[in-house]
Design an enzyme around this catalytic site. Structure first.
Site, mmCIF file in Angstrom:
data_model
loop_
_atom_site.group_PDB
_atom_site.id
_atom_site.type_symbol
_atom_site.label_atom_id
_atom_site.label_comp_id
_atom_site.label_asym_id
_atom_site.label_seq_id
_atom_site.Cartn_x
_atom_site.Cartn_y
_atom_site.Cartn_z
ATOM 1 N N GLY A 121 0.823 -1.204 0.000
ATOM 2 C CA GLY A 121 0.000 0.000 0.000
ATOM 3 C C GLY A 121 0.855 1.250 0.000
ATOM 4 O O GLY A 121 1.190 1.779 1.068
ATOM 5 N N TYR A 122 1.208 1.727 -1.185
ATOM 6 C CA TYR A 122 2.039 2.924 -1.321
ATOM 7 C C TYR A 122 1.239 4.095 -1.899
ATOM 8 O O TYR A 122 0.991 5.080 -1.239
ATOM 9 C CB TYR A 122 3.240 2.644 -2.233
ATOM 10 C CG TYR A 122 4.234 1.634 -1.709
ATOM 11 C CD1 TYR A 122 4.538 1.544 -0.359
ATOM 12 C CD2 TYR A 122 4.888 0.762 -2.585
ATOM 13 C CE1 TYR A 122 5.464 0.617 0.109
ATOM 14 C CE2 TYR A 122 5.807 -0.162 -2.125
ATOM 15 C CZ TYR A 122 6.097 -0.233 -0.781
ATOM 16 O OH TYR A 122 7.009 -1.143 -0.324
ATOM 17 N N SER A 123 0.840 3.993 -3.170
ATOM 18 C CA SER A 123 0.227 5.118 -3.882
ATOM 19 C C SER A 123 -1.151 5.460 -3.322
ATOM 20 O O SER A 123 -1.875 4.596 -2.826
ATOM 21 C CB SER A 123 0.100 4.786 -5.373
ATOM 22 O OG SER A 123 1.361 4.553 -5.956
ATOM 23 N N GLU A 239 14.297 -3.906 -4.425
ATOM 24 C CA GLU A 239 13.676 -4.302 -5.684
ATOM 25 C C GLU A 239 14.592 -4.001 -6.853
ATOM 26 O O GLU A 239 14.646 -4.741 -7.827
ATOM 27 C CB GLU A 239 12.360 -3.541 -5.865
ATOM 28 C CG GLU A 239 11.692 -3.803 -7.213
ATOM 29 C CD GLU A 239 10.714 -2.713 -7.595
ATOM 30 O OE1 GLU A 239 10.088 -2.851 -8.653
ATOM 31 O OE2 GLU A 239 10.575 -1.724 -6.851
ATOM 32 N N SER A 359 6.489 6.130 -10.568
ATOM 33 C CA SER A 359 6.440 6.537 -11.973
ATOM 34 C C SER A 359 7.763 7.166 -12.401
ATOM 35 O O SER A 359 8.589 7.545 -11.564
ATOM 36 C CB SER A 359 5.304 7.538 -12.178
ATOM 37 O OG SER A 359 5.595 8.756 -11.503
#
Length: 377
Positions: A121-123, A239, A359
């Site tokens: 749960g980031y954005s 990552e 992004s």
């Protein structure tokens, strides 16, 4: 960077190649239960979480051995090393670094044995992937946090058992990067609602997740209160710390070259066209730079350094490359581009790669501020 491998590392590469030859059939020959049996063999070899410490159930492999393992698996078109990409890539390393012993015992075995399913749960709406601006509130109430707000673009939230959730625990913190905490939250907690976001090709990977008076115990917090930014940045860097971005793009480029070999442009083979050759050469140059940058970051880690913001370079380059490579594929297909095959699907399904993990504009800001030292926007 040292491009030479030791005898032990070369022997490990040979072992991986032999394992693949003995156990990995071509994609078209893999049955419905193939991945289940494949993962069972990987678990037996301890190649899932291969570089994790042995005391936590990992394989205790070195970083360079993990690089070799992933590189050979990618070349062979093997499935992922494990069934929970997000859990193994982000959650597991963050738990090892910041988790309590109780949290490690609860979550790490399931991650390593393909019994887990995590989302992140980031954005958030109106914020995007700018984590420093997140607004999801978690208010302390005794031994619980009470959470209200929403997350968006949450991959696989509809099937995940847990969410690696970033929340704002102190809105009065002096820095927007302070006052953030991470909560390891069960997705079946009362007050959580998942709404699907279906993409242009009809696939359902993304979701919006709503939190209404969701109560999560303080014991579910990962790391200290207000230090979630450090936890998340370490997870995201993990990552991108290797060369997984470049190995995937190398495979994609080889398929694009094959398409060019079998396509015609102006009545001649497309590979004889100067513009097509220039574009392919440009792609190959950028992907080679990604590989070298990944090896540089790997070298730093081998020497004991933590992944830095320089790892955002590969994420940015991949996001930049996805669209022009898809555009070239569509132009090579010509009239066939109006159908729906593998290339058409990829051309319309790039959003997950471009948006996931931040992004391109977010990556540019990270590189500008933390690598180049430019003023913050």
């Amino acid at each position: 960077m040292d491009f030479d491998f030791t005898e032990k590392e070369q022997a490990f590469r040979a072992e991986v190649k032999q394992f693949i030859a003995d156990n990995l059939p071509p994609p078209e020959q893999r049955g419905e239960d193939f991945e289940k049996h494949w993962h069972a063999k990987l678990i037996e070899k301890k190649w899932i979480g291969f570089s994790w410490p042995k005391e936590y159930g990992g394989g205790g492999g070195t970083l360079i051995e993990q690089f070799i393992l992933k590189e050979e698996m990618s070349k062979a078109l093997a499935p992922d090393l494990g069934s929970d990409f997000m859990g193994l890539t982000w959650v597991g390393p963050a738990l090892i670094r910041h988790g309590t012993e109780e949290q490690k015992k609860e979550f790490l075995p399931d991650l390593l044995n393909c019994r887990s399913s995590w989302c992140t749960g980031y954005s958030e709406p109106d914020v995007g992937s700018d984590l420093g601006s997140l607004k999801l509130r978690a208010v302390r109430d005794g031994d619980d946090y009470v959470i209200n707000g929403s997350k968006i673009w949450t991959t696989r939230a509809h099937v995940a058992r847990y969410i690696f959730l970033t929340v704002r625990t102190n809105p009065e913190a002096q820095s927007r990067y302070s006052g953030i905490s991470v909560l390891l939250t069960p997705m079946n907690t009362p007050g959580i609602e998942v709404r699907p976001i279906v993409n242009i090709v009809g696939q359902h990977h993304f979701n919006q997740v709503f939190f209404t008076d969701v109560r999560v115990p303080v014991s579910a917090r990962l790391g200290a209160e207000g230090e979630g930014w450090k936890v998340v940045m370490g997870a995201l860097a993990n990552e991108r710390s290797g060369i997984s971005e470049s190995t995937g793009m190398e495979r994609h480029l080889e398929k694009l070259k094959e398409l060019a070999r079998n396509s015609q442009k102006g009545g001649k083979p497309a590979l004889q066209d100067a513009e097509v050759r220039r574009k392919l050469a440009r792609f190959e140059t950028q992907i080679s730079a990604m590989r070298l940058n990944g090896l540089r970051n790997l070298t730093k880690q081998i020497k004991g350094a933590q992944p830095s913001s320089e790892t955002s370079v590969n994420k940015l380059l991949r996001g930049i490359l996805e669209i022009p490579m898809a555009d070239l594929a569509m132009s090579l297909l010509g009239n066939e581009a109006s159908g729906m095959g593998e290339w058409q699907f990829d051309a319309l399904n790039f959003h997950g790669t471009v948006i996931g993990g931040g992004s391109p504009n977010i990556q540019r800001n990270i590189i500008a501020e933390r690598v180049l030292g430019l003023p913050k926007d």
